[in-house]
Design an enzyme around this catalytic site. Structure first.
Site, PDB file in Angstrom:
ATOM      1  N   LYS A 204       0.844  -1.194   0.000  1.00 30.01           N
ATOM      2  CA  LYS A 204       0.000   0.000   0.000  1.00 30.01           C
ATOM      3  C   LYS A 204       0.881   1.246   0.000  1.00 30.01           C
ATOM      4  CE  LYS A 204      -3.314   2.187   3.108  1.00 30.01           C
ATOM      5  NZ  LYS A 204      -4.122   2.002   4.308  1.00 30.01           N
ATOM      6  N   GLU A 210      10.942  -4.550   3.950  1.00 26.53           N
ATOM      7  CA  GLU A 210      11.037  -5.948   3.532  1.00 26.53           C
ATOM      8  C   GLU A 210      10.631  -6.101   2.068  1.00 26.53           C
ATOM      9  OE1 GLU A 210       9.539  -4.771   6.194  1.00 26.53           O
ATOM     10  OE2 GLU A 210       9.896  -6.029   7.952  1.00 26.53           O
ATOM     11  N   GLY A 265      -4.394  -2.175   5.631  1.00 27.29           N
ATOM     12  CA  GLY A 265      -3.629  -3.300   5.082  1.00 27.29           C
ATOM     13  C   GLY A 265      -4.233  -4.649   5.473  1.00 27.29           C
ATOM     14  N   ARG A 266      -4.590  -4.811   6.749  1.00 26.06           N
ATOM     15  CA  ARG A 266      -5.081  -6.105   7.211  1.00 26.06           C
ATOM     16  C   ARG A 266      -6.525  -6.365   6.791  1.00 26.06           C
ATOM     17  NH1 ARG A 266      -3.762  -2.481  10.920  1.00 26.06           N
ATOM     18  NH2 ARG A 266      -5.251  -1.712  12.449  1.00 26.06           N
ATOM     19  N   GLU A 351      -3.130  -6.388  15.597  1.00 27.73           N
ATOM     20  CA  GLU A 351      -2.754  -5.058  15.104  1.00 27.73           C
ATOM     21  C   GLU A 351      -3.942  -4.103  15.255  1.00 27.73           C
ATOM     22  OE1 GLU A 351      -1.454  -4.082  10.850  1.00 27.73           O
ATOM     23  OE2 GLU A 351       0.488  -4.231  11.828  1.00 27.73           O
ATOM     24  N   HIS A 382      -1.358 -33.007  19.715  1.00 28.22           N
ATOM     25  CA  HIS A 382      -0.153 -33.735  20.142  1.00 28.22           C
ATOM     26  C   HIS A 382       0.925 -32.773  20.610  1.00 28.22           C
ATOM     27  CE1 HIS A 382      -1.854 -37.506  18.750  1.00 28.22           C
ATOM     28  NE2 HIS A 382      -2.400 -36.756  17.799  1.00 28.22           N
ATOM     29  N   LYS A 510      10.311   0.616  13.494  1.00 23.50           N
ATOM     30  CA  LYS A 510      10.833   0.851  12.134  1.00 23.50           C
ATOM     31  C   LYS A 510      11.890   1.947  12.175  1.00 23.50           C
ATOM     32  CE  LYS A 510       6.585  -0.414   9.679  1.00 23.50           C
ATOM     33  NZ  LYS A 510       5.479   0.041   8.871  1.00 23.50           N
TER      34      LYS A 510
HETATM   35  O1  F6P Z   1       4.070  -2.404   9.662  1.00 19.58           O
HETATM   36  C1  F6P Z   1       2.728  -2.688   9.691  1.00 19.58           C
HETATM   37  C2  F6P Z   1       2.095  -2.522   8.341  1.00 19.58           C
HETATM   38  O2  F6P Z   1       1.909  -1.179   8.062  1.00 19.58           O
HETATM   39  C3  F6P Z   1       0.785  -3.288   8.251  1.00 19.58           C
HETATM   40  O3  F6P Z   1      -0.265  -2.591   8.803  1.00 19.58           O
HETATM   41  C4  F6P Z   1       0.666  -3.524   6.787  1.00 19.58           C
HETATM   42  O4  F6P Z   1      -0.246  -4.523   6.482  1.00 19.58           O
HETATM   43  C5  F6P Z   1       2.100  -3.903   6.459  1.00 19.58           C
HETATM   44  O5  F6P Z   1       2.880  -3.076   7.296  1.00 19.58           O
HETATM   45  C6  F6P Z   1       2.502  -3.740   5.021  1.00 19.58           C
HETATM   46  O6  F6P Z   1       2.350  -2.426   4.584  1.00 19.58           O
HETATM   47  P1  F6P Z   1       2.430  -2.049   3.065  1.00 19.58           P
HETATM   48  O7  F6P Z   1       1.315  -2.720   2.356  1.00 19.58           O
HETATM   49  O8  F6P Z   1       2.328  -0.557   3.010  1.00 19.58           O
HETATM   50  O9  F6P Z   1       3.766  -2.530   2.539  1.00 19.58           O
END
Ligand code: F6P
Length: 547
Positions: A204, A210, A265-266, A351, A382, A510
C-alpha cells in the site's frame, strides 16, 4: 461533546461482573441439563456458516447482560458509521471501507465505488491474461508462476486465501515472499524459472523495507538471468497507493493496480492486494469470494444484535477478556488448507486491538485485545492441547470445521471430524477426580495407585469453546469466514472504545531499525545506544567481518 463512556463505566458492566462471578464455578454440562433448548437456541446461521456457542460459560441472563452492554456502548451506531463511510479511523481521519470493496452497489459512495469497479476490471484482465497464457516474459516464454512480494496485510490474507482454496487453483503457480531474511526469497526462487515468473509487488505504501528489499533482489535475479531493464515490465506488477514510488522502482503505471488510504492493510485482501488469489483461482471464483464476504456484511449490517454472529463473537471475546481474565484466544481450524488462519487472524486482531488507549486518547483501565494463537487440527492435539485441557490458564477456543473434504477421502476425513468434536466436548466436560479414579481401577490398578494417579488424569472441564462449521471451504464460505472475523474484531474494538484501524505501535521499531541499519552499514549514528544493543551490533560486525 461529552466523552464517550468507557466500557467499565457503563451500568451493565458491574452487573456482568457479578454474573461472571457466579459463572466462574458453573458447570456447562449442567447448564445443558437445566436448559433443554440450550443447544438449539445458542446457535446461529449466516452466509453459509453456522456458529454453535452453547459450550460457553454463558447463561441466558449473562447473554442478555452482554447484549445490554452492547446497547449501552452504542455499538449499533458504530456499525452504521462503519458501513456509511464515516471517518471511523479518527486518528488518521479516514473511513474504513473494506465492506465497499466487496459491495455490489455504491451505498451512496459513488466516486469510491467507481474506483473499486475499475480496480476489479483490472484484476479480471490480469487474472484472465495470465490464466490464458497471454503474458510472456523476456525470453518469450509464457508466464507460469506469480510471486506475491508483500508483508503483513499485503501477504497474510492473499497467502491464506490462496492456500485455503488450493482445490480451486488453475494452472498458474502462486508463491509468497514476505520476510526480509534473504532465505525466504532464495528458497522460493530455487524452484522457479526467471523467464516464466512474474512478481506482484504488493505494498500500500510502497515504502515497506522488507517488500522493497525483496523486490530489488527479484529484479536483480531477472537481470542476472539475461533480462534487460526494458524487459522488466513483463515481469512486474504493483498494487499500491503510491504510484510515484512504484514508477521510481521501474513499474510503469499500466502495470499498477490501485490501493487507497481508506482500506487498512489487514482488511485489504478484497482489493487488488488479492490479485495473486484472483490469478490462482480465476476471476469468477474471486467474485464468489467477494460475494461470501458481502453476504456476511449484509448479515452483520441487517441483523438485530441478538442474531448477529460477529457481534456475539465480539461480546464473547470481551466477556472472557474482561470478566474472566483470559489473556488469550486460540483458533483451531480442522482443515489443513486453513492452517494459515491463525497467522492471518493474529494481524487482524492484534494489530487492530492491541492498544491501551481509547479512540479519544484516554488510558484504558481494563485489558483489551487478547493474544491470538492456534494451529490446524489435529497437530495441536499432540503438542499444546495438554495446556488447553489441564493448564491453569483459561484459553477460550474457536474450532473451525468444514463438514466435507475436497480430497474425496471420506473415511479419513471422518477421523478428522471425530477429533474436532471430541476436543470441543472434552474441553467442556472434563473428567472429575472420581471418574479418573474409576477409570484407573477399571484398567486394573490397585486402590492406592488409582488414588495416587487420579489427580493427574482429572480435568476440570468447563473450558469454553465455539464451533464454526460450514459445508466445505470454498470461495464463498471462506469470504464469509474472514468477514466474520473482521466484524468480530470491530465489535470488540468498539466495546473497548478502541480505534481498530490504525497501528501507530509499529512505527518506532521501524525508526530504530533504520538507525541500527545505518550503524551496521558503518555510518555514524546520532549517539550511543544502550550498552546491550551496542554490544550486539559489535558482535554482528565481528561475525560479518569473519564471513
Ligand atoms: O508495519 C505494519 C504494516 O503497516 C501493516 O499494517 C501492513 O499490512 C504492512 O505493514 C505492510 O504495509 P504495506 O502494504 O504498506 O507494505
Amino acid at each position: 461533546m461529552a466523552a464517550r463512556a468507557l466500557l467499565s463505566e457503563l451500568p451493565g458492566y458491574s452487573k456482568l461482573q457479578a454474573l461472571a462471578e457466579t459463572l466462574r464455578a458453573a458447570s456447562i454440562d449442567r447448564l445443558f441439563a437445566e436448559d433443554p433448548h440450550r443447544a438449539r437456541d445458542f446457535t446461529l446461521a449466516a452466509a453459509g456458516l453456522k456458529l454453535d456457542y452453547s459450550k460457553h460459560l454463558l447463561t441466558r441472563e449473562a447473554l442478555a447482560g452482554l447484549l445490554e452492554l452492547a446497547r449501552e456502548s452504542r455499538l449499533q451506531t458504530d456499525i452504521e458509521s462503519l458501513f456509511d463511510g464515516a471517518h471511523i479511523n479518527n486518528t488518521e481521519d479516514r473511513p474504513a471501507l473494506h465492506t465497499l470493496l466487496r459491495a455490489s452497489s455504491s451505498h451512496g459512495m459513488d466516486a469510491r465505488f467507481e474506483q473499486v469497479v475499475a480496480s476489479r476490471a483490472l484484476m479480471q484482465q490480469w487474472s484472465e491474461r495470465l490464466n490464458d497464457g497471454r503474458q510472456t516474459g523476456f525470453s518469450g516464454a509464457t508466464i507460469t508462476d506469480v510471486v506475491n512480494i508483500g508483508i503483513g496485510g499485503s501477504d497474510l490474507g492473499p497467502r491464506l486465501v490462496s492456500e485455503a482454496l488450493r482445490p480451486f487453483h488453475g494452472n498458474v503457480g502462486c508463491h509468497y515472499v514476505a520476510n526480509v531474511d534473504p532465505a525466504d526469497l532464495q528458497d522460493t526462487l530455487l524452484e522457479l524459472d526467471p523467464g516464466s515468473t512474474l512478481f506482484i509487488v504488493c505494498s500500500k505504501s510502497f515504502r515497506t523495507e522488507e517488500t522493497l528489499t525483496n523486490s530489488v533482489a527479484a529484479r536483480n535475479w531477472l537481470l542476472n538471468a539475461g533480462a534487460v531493464e526494458s524487459d522488466l515490465h513483463k515481469h512486474f506488477l504493483a498494487v499500491t497507493s503510491n504510484l510515484p514510488a512504484a514508477a521510481e522502482f521501474g513499474i510503469p503505471a499500466a502495470n499498477c493496480l490501485p490501493m487507497w488510504d481508506w482500506v487498512g492493510g489487514r482488511y485489504s485482501v478484497w482489493s487488488a492486494i488479492g490479485l495473486s488469489c484472483a490469478i490462482a483461482i480465476g476471476w469468477a471464483r474471486f467474485e464468489d469470494f467477494l460475494a461470501g464476504a458481502r453476504a456476511m456484511d449484509e448479515h452483520f449490517h441487517g441483523s438485530p444484535p441478538e442474531a448477529s454472529m460477529p457481534l456475539l463473537l465480539g461480546l464473547l471475546e470481551v466477556w472472557y477478556s474482561n470478566f474472566f481474565d483470559a489473556g488469550n484466544h486460540v483458533v483451531l481450524p480442522y482443515d489443513n488448507g486453513l492452517q494459515r488462519l491463525p497467522d492471518f487472524l493474529q494481524q487482524l486482531t492484534m494489530e487492530s486491538n492491541g492498544k491501551g488507549v481509547s479512540a479519544d486518547g484516554r488510558a484504558l483501565p481494563y485489558t483489551t485485545g487478547p493474544v491470538l494463537w492456534g494451529s490446524a487440527g489435529t497437530m495441536g492435539q499432540h503438542s499444546f492441547h495438554q495446556l488447553l485441557h489441564q493448564g491453569t490458564r483459561l484459553c477460550p477456543a474457536d474450532f473451525v470445521l468444514p463438514l466435507t473434504t475436497h480430497t474425496g477421502m471420506q473415511e479419513q476425513h471422518r477421523r478428522l471430524v471425530a477429533n474436532c468434536l471430541a476436543q470441543s466436548r472434552t474441553l467442556m466436560v472434563g473428567r472429575s477426580p472420581e471418574a479418573a479414579r474409576q477409570t484407573l481401577l477399571q484398567r486394573g490398578l490397585g486402590e492406592a495407585e488409582a488414588s495416587r494417579l487420579a489427580p493427574h488424569l482429572a480435568m476440570s472441564g468447563n473450558r469454553p469453546n465455539s464451533m464454526i462449521t460450514m459445508d466445505c471451504v470454498n470461495p464463498r464460505t471462506l469470504g464469509a469466514l474472514l468477514a466474520l472475523y473482521e466484524h468480530r474484531t470491530f465489535c470488540s474494538a468498539r466495546l473497548w472504545g478502541i480505534n481498530p484501524f490504525d497501528q501507530w505501535g509499529v512505527e518506532l521499531g521501524k525508526e530504530i531499525g533504520t538507525e541500527i541499519l545505518a550503524r551496521l552499514s558503518g555510518e555514524a549514528g546520532s549517539g550511543a545506544m544502550d550498552p546491550s544493543t551496542e554490544r550486539l551490533m559489535r558482535e554482528w560486525r565481528d561475525a560479518a567481518c569473519d564471513d
